[in-house]
Design a protein around this motif. Structure first.
Motif, PDB file in Angstrom:
ATOM      1  N   UNK A  95      52.190  28.278  37.814  1.00 16.03           N
ATOM      2  CA  UNK A  95      51.178  28.474  36.762  1.00 16.03           C
ATOM      3  C   UNK A  95      51.776  29.174  35.547  1.00 16.03           C
ATOM      4  N   UNK A  96      51.301  28.790  34.368  1.00 21.15           N
ATOM      5  CA  UNK A  96      51.779  29.394  33.129  1.00 21.15           C
ATOM      6  C   UNK A  96      50.773  30.380  32.556  1.00 21.15           C
ATOM      7  N   UNK A  97      51.013  30.800  31.340  1.00 19.97           N
ATOM      8  CA  UNK A  97      50.146  31.806  30.708  1.00 19.97           C
ATOM      9  C   UNK A  97      48.718  31.288  30.536  1.00 19.97           C
ATOM     10  N   UNK A  98      48.551  29.976  30.250  1.00 17.73           N
ATOM     11  CA  UNK A  98      47.201  29.436  30.069  1.00 17.73           C
ATOM     12  C   UNK A  98      46.384  29.590  31.350  1.00 17.73           C
ATOM     13  N   UNK A  99      46.971  29.223  32.495  1.00 18.18           N
ATOM     14  CA  UNK A  99      46.241  29.305  33.760  1.00 18.18           C
ATOM     15  C   UNK A  99      45.920  30.765  34.118  1.00 18.18           C
ATOM     16  N   UNK A 100      46.898  31.654  33.927  1.00 19.74           N
ATOM     17  CA  UNK A 100      46.645  33.065  34.214  1.00 19.74           C
ATOM     18  C   UNK A 100      45.570  33.635  33.278  1.00 19.74           C
ATOM     19  N   UNK A 101      45.677  33.315  32.000  1.00 24.65           N
ATOM     20  CA  UNK A 101      44.675  33.797  31.037  1.00 24.65           C
ATOM     21  C   UNK A 101      43.278  33.314  31.404  1.00 24.65           C
ATOM     22  N   UNK A 102      43.195  32.050  31.825  1.00 26.44           N
ATOM     23  CA  UNK A 102      41.900  31.485  32.212  1.00 26.44           C
ATOM     24  C   UNK A 102      41.324  32.211  33.418  1.00 26.44           C
ATOM     25  N   UNK A 103      42.162  32.486  34.414  1.00 27.04           N
ATOM     26  CA  UNK A 103      41.683  33.171  35.615  1.00 27.04           C
ATOM     27  C   UNK A 103      41.251  34.601  35.305  1.00 27.04           C
ATOM     28  N   UNK A 104      42.018  35.290  34.476  1.00 23.85           N
ATOM     29  CA  UNK A 104      41.649  36.663  34.083  1.00 23.85           C
ATOM     30  C   UNK A 104      40.319  36.650  33.339  1.00 23.85           C
ATOM     31  N   UNK A 105      40.196  35.718  32.402  1.00 22.13           N
ATOM     32  CA  UNK A 105      38.957  35.618  31.624  1.00 22.13           C
ATOM     33  C   UNK A 105      37.766  35.300  32.513  1.00 22.13           C
ATOM     34  N   UNK A 106      37.963  34.394  33.464  1.00 25.03           N
ATOM     35  CA  UNK A 106      36.874  34.031  34.378  1.00 25.03           C
ATOM     36  C   UNK A 106      36.453  35.200  35.248  1.00 25.03           C
ATOM     37  N   UNK A 107      37.419  35.980  35.744  1.00 24.26           N
ATOM     38  CA  UNK A 107      37.079  37.151  36.576  1.00 24.26           C
ATOM     39  C   UNK A 107      36.293  38.184  35.761  1.00 24.26           C
ATOM     40  N   UNK A 108      36.687  38.375  34.508  1.00 28.73           N
ATOM     41  CA  UNK A 108      35.954  39.317  33.650  1.00 28.73           C
ATOM     42  C   UNK A 108      34.554  38.800  33.368  1.00 28.73           C
ATOM     43  N   UNK A 109      34.448  37.488  33.133  1.00 29.23           N
ATOM     44  CA  UNK A 109      33.119  36.891  32.890  1.00 29.23           C
ATOM     45  C   UNK A 109      32.180  37.160  34.059  1.00 29.23           C
ATOM     46  N   UNK A 111      32.453  39.638  36.026  1.00 29.21           N
ATOM     47  CA  UNK A 111      32.505  41.094  36.258  1.00 29.21           C
ATOM     48  C   UNK A 111      33.277  41.447  37.527  1.00 29.21           C
ATOM     49  N   UNK A 112      34.239  40.584  37.910  1.00 33.77           N
ATOM     50  CA  UNK A 112      35.179  40.927  38.986  1.00 33.77           C
ATOM     51  C   UNK A 112      36.372  41.625  38.334  1.00 33.77           C
ATOM     52  N   UNK A 113      36.132  42.853  37.881  1.00 31.67           N
ATOM     53  CA  UNK A 113      37.066  43.489  36.962  1.00 31.67           C
ATOM     54  C   UNK A 113      38.385  43.882  37.617  1.00 31.67           C
ATOM     55  N   UNK A 114      38.311  44.388  38.843  1.00 27.55           N
ATOM     56  CA  UNK A 114      39.547  44.757  39.532  1.00 27.55           C
ATOM     57  C   UNK A 114      40.377  43.518  39.835  1.00 27.55           C
ATOM     58  N   UNK A 115      39.705  42.430  40.196  1.00 29.43           N
ATOM     59  CA  UNK A 115      40.422  41.181  40.447  1.00 29.43           C
ATOM     60  C   UNK A 115      41.132  40.693  39.183  1.00 29.43           C
ATOM     61  N   UNK A 116      40.485  40.916  38.041  1.00 31.09           N
ATOM     62  CA  UNK A 116      41.102  40.521  36.769  1.00 31.09           C
ATOM     63  C   UNK A 116      42.397  41.291  36.536  1.00 31.09           C
ATOM     64  N   UNK A 117      42.377  42.595  36.832  1.00 30.16           N
ATOM     65  CA  UNK A 117      43.589  43.401  36.637  1.00 30.16           C
ATOM     66  C   UNK A 117      44.666  43.039  37.657  1.00 30.16           C
ATOM     67  N   UNK A 118      44.254  42.734  38.895  1.00 31.91           N
ATOM     68  CA  UNK A 118      45.234  42.290  39.899  1.00 31.91           C
ATOM     69  C   UNK A 118      45.900  40.981  39.448  1.00 31.91           C
ATOM     70  N   UNK A 119      45.114  40.096  38.864  1.00 29.98           N
ATOM     71  CA  UNK A 119      45.653  38.832  38.368  1.00 29.98           C
ATOM     72  C   UNK A 119      46.653  39.089  37.244  1.00 29.98           C
ATOM     73  N   UNK A 120      46.341  40.075  36.381  1.00 33.08           N
ATOM     74  CA  UNK A 120      47.258  40.433  35.291  1.00 33.08           C
ATOM     75  C   UNK A 120      48.567  40.993  35.850  1.00 33.08           C
ATOM     76  N   UNK A 121      48.481  41.839  36.887  1.00 26.04           N
ATOM     77  CA  UNK A 121      49.683  42.393  37.518  1.00 26.04           C
ATOM     78  C   UNK A 121      50.520  41.272  38.136  1.00 26.04           C
ATOM     79  N   UNK A 122      49.849  40.321  38.804  1.00 33.22           N
ATOM     80  CA  UNK A 122      50.559  39.184  39.390  1.00 33.22           C
ATOM     81  C   UNK A 122      51.270  38.378  38.308  1.00 33.22           C
ATOM     82  N   UNK A 123      50.615  38.238  37.172  1.00 33.89           N
ATOM     83  CA  UNK A 123      51.203  37.509  36.041  1.00 33.89           C
ATOM     84  C   UNK A 123      52.529  38.156  35.637  1.00 33.89           C
ATOM     85  N   UNK A 124      52.534  39.490  35.554  1.00 40.94           N
ATOM     86  CA  UNK A 124      53.749  40.201  35.183  1.00 40.94           C
ATOM     87  C   UNK A 124      54.808  40.077  36.275  1.00 40.94           C
TER      88      UNK A 124
END
Length: 606
Positions: A95-109, A111-124
């Protein structure tokens, strides 16, 4: 035109005849048809059918374009599913930045906020470089999670990646720091921006509104307009309306309403509710109620604002009627609605009804009482003179009582001359390290009513030793678009001679109506003559006299006070409204009194 379900458009989902001379063109055409089918889905059933066909056709592995659209649609559509989106995402090899960005955005939408941050950490961790579309969602998650330290660390990484000058990232940083109350950080980012958008101004104005910096909100709004940003977003105008509401800036609030009507074809319920709140708290009950009745769709928030608004205007029975209408509409009340309902019962002295609603809140709607609900009940019982019951309720609470509850009980004890219980309330209040000079003043007044002058002297000495000072009471009155301020015994006003002459005329007229000043309101050890003299020049009376002098006969008078009106001023204003045939509205801190024809909207229960 009626659109057919994507499931009925089978020509998009079945293999088509290839053109052997151009296989790349065939691939692109099929790819576009698959993406078109994804975008036409209207529910998860249709989406899963399209997903299955894409898997059969082999496009999931061969077309990153199809795969990206599958993830984005499933994660971001209103009907989508983050669980299903995650299952698709986990099947992507790289997966590239588009897929990760989409998943982070969807989790925030969602309100799965911790999951969004975990996804960001995985991205890094997977060494996918974040971009300017990554950070708005990540910073929003930090703001909602109150994760300031993490947000500051992310800000540092933004700087290292060279994204600190991106306007989307800057707006998100302003918003995040604003949510944490870090107004200097928000302002510093805003000042460094080379190119500001309406969203930049919106984020900074919202940051000031979050801290209750209402004057600054209005100043920024004026600055924004001066720089040519005339088309303000609804979110900015909601903040401006909130500022007008808290400052009582009725004219600017009304102008903002006019701007909304000129520039927007329709108002959403958040803006409509903000307008209703502004009109109600600026004293325009009829306008606020009219807007409420015209709302196409009402929700808990709009009902809560209307119920509380009616209560502060003394229209308590009307407030309870609106609550009844809310229940008939099938809307479930929340804790904020019940604060307004219990407040209405308190202002009207409806003790039995208040107790019934308090129990109904718990038993029928499953709402656990908050400190605000207990505050309403203590106020209800205290006003009605049920001081012992109010004290028992405080002792029965599962949570620790705060200063508001003890202050409410102390005030009730002062009104009903219960010195013994008042001392208990004062002792508990002062143990909370209260630095509110008003608490000492109420205790002093209670001792003064009981003729305990030595105790009065001790409290006043303690007040002075602690360096606490009670802000002087004042009354504001608007005359010919200017606001004039009066304090008691005011001799500084340029036209004070005319004002005091008017006061004497008013007192002469009042004598014919049987008025005599209530000297019990002057809690000083002086003779009755001096008490009458002090009462005659209270700030509210000076403001009324000035308004009667400088406004035309029959025009309404509006006064705003910073401290509670005394009984004598209340009786005085009722009679003046009858003698001079004027409607007089007094905003007594947070409550409105509408005097007309010798009566008051509070029904003398206040």
């Amino acid at each position: 035109m009626v659109r057919a379900s994507v499931l009925q458009q089978t020509h998009l989902l079945i293999p088509r005849e290839d053109h052997p001379q151009n296989p790349e063109l065939n691939f692109r055409l099929r790819e576009q048809e698959c993406v078109s089918s994804i975008k036409k889905c209207k529910n998860m059933e249709e989406f899963k059918q399209v997903h299955g066909q894409i898997l059969k056709l082999g496009f999931f592995r061969s077309s990153s374009f199809c795969t990206s659209n599958l993830v984005a649609t499933c994660a971001l559509a209103d009907w989508g599913s983050m669980d299903y989106a995650c299952s698709i995402f986990r099947q992507i090899d790289d997966p590239g930045s588009f897929e990760f960005n989409t998943m982070i955005r969807g989790q925030v939408k969602d309100m799965n906020l911790e999951e969004a941050l975990f996804m960001y950490v995985e991205m890094l961790e997977r060494r996918v470089v974040p971009d300017n579309f990554t950070y708005p969602s990540v910073l929003k998650a930090c703001a909602h999670l109150k994760a300031l330290e993490e947000g500051m660390q992310i800000h540092g990484l933004i700087f290292r990646l060279g994204l600190e000058d991106d306007v989307f990232v800057q707006n998100s940083l302003i918003n995040m720091y604003g949510k944490f109350g870090k107004i200097r950080d928000s302002s510093a980012i805003f000042e460094r921006m080379e190119q500001r958008t309406v969203a930049s101004w919106s984020a900074l104005i919202a940051a000031h509104a979050n801290l209750g910096m209402w004057y600054e909100c209005l100043r920024l709004f004026v600055d924004m307009n001066s720089e040519g940003f005339w088309r303000a977003e609804e979110s900015i105008l909601v903040s401006v309306l909130s500022a007008c509401t808290h400052l009582g800036a009725f004219r600017l609030g009304r102008s903002t309403h006019g701007y909304l009507l000129r520039n927007l074809s329709a108002l959403n319920f958040i803006v409509e509710t903000a307008l209703i709140d502004m009109y109600l708290k600026c004293g325009c009950l009829k306008k606020g109620f009219c807007l409420f009745q015209r709302m196409a769709k009402k929700n808990q928030m709009s009902y809560s604002v209307m119920i509380s608004g009616l209560a502060v205007h003394g229209c308590n029975q009307e407030a309870l009627k609106v609550f009844s209408e809310m229940l008939k509409e099938g809307l479930k009340p929340d804790d904020a609605v019940y604060v307004g309902v219990l407040g209405s019962c308190s202002h009207a002295g409806l003790v039995e009804e208040g107790l019934r609603f308090f129990e109904q809140m718990k038993s029928e709607h499953g709402i656990e009482p908050t400190i605000q609900h207990y505050g309403c009940m203590v106020d209800l019982m205290g006003r009605a003179g049920l001081l012992d019951k109010a004290f028992e309720l405080i002792k029965s609470m599962k949570m620790e009582p705060n200063d508001v509850l003890w202050r409410s009980l102390l005030s009730a004890c002062n009104v009903h001359c219960d010195v013994e219980l008042g001392e208990v309330a004062a002792r508990n209040l002062l143990q909370l390290n209260s630095h509110n000079a008003g608490d000492y003043v109420v205790l002093s007044n209670m001792y003064a009513q009981a003729q305990r002058w030595q105790d009065v002297a001790l409290i006043r000495t303690e007040l002075a030793d602690k360096g606490l000072a009670q802000p002087p009471g004042f009354s504001l009155v608007e005359v010919k678009r200017k606001v004039y301020k009066f304090v008691s015994q005011d001799m500084s006003h340029p036209q004070c001679d005319g004002v005091y002459d008017m006061l004497h005329q008013m007192e002469w007229q009042l004598k014919f109506e049987g008025y005599s000043s209530d000297t019990s309101q002057v809690l000083l050890d002086v003779d009755d003559e001096e008490k009458r003299q002090r009462l005659s020049s209270h700030s509210q009376k000076l403001a009324i006299a000035f308004a009667l002098l400088h406004t035309s006969h029959g025009s309404p008078v509006k006064i705003v006070r910073n401290v509670r009106m005394c009984n004598d001023c209340h009786k005085y204003t009722k009679l003046i409204s009858m003698i001079y045939e004027r409607k007089i509205t007094v905003r007594d801190r947070n409550l409105f009194h509408h005097f007309n024809g010798g009566t008051c909207s509070c029904g003398d229960y206040w």
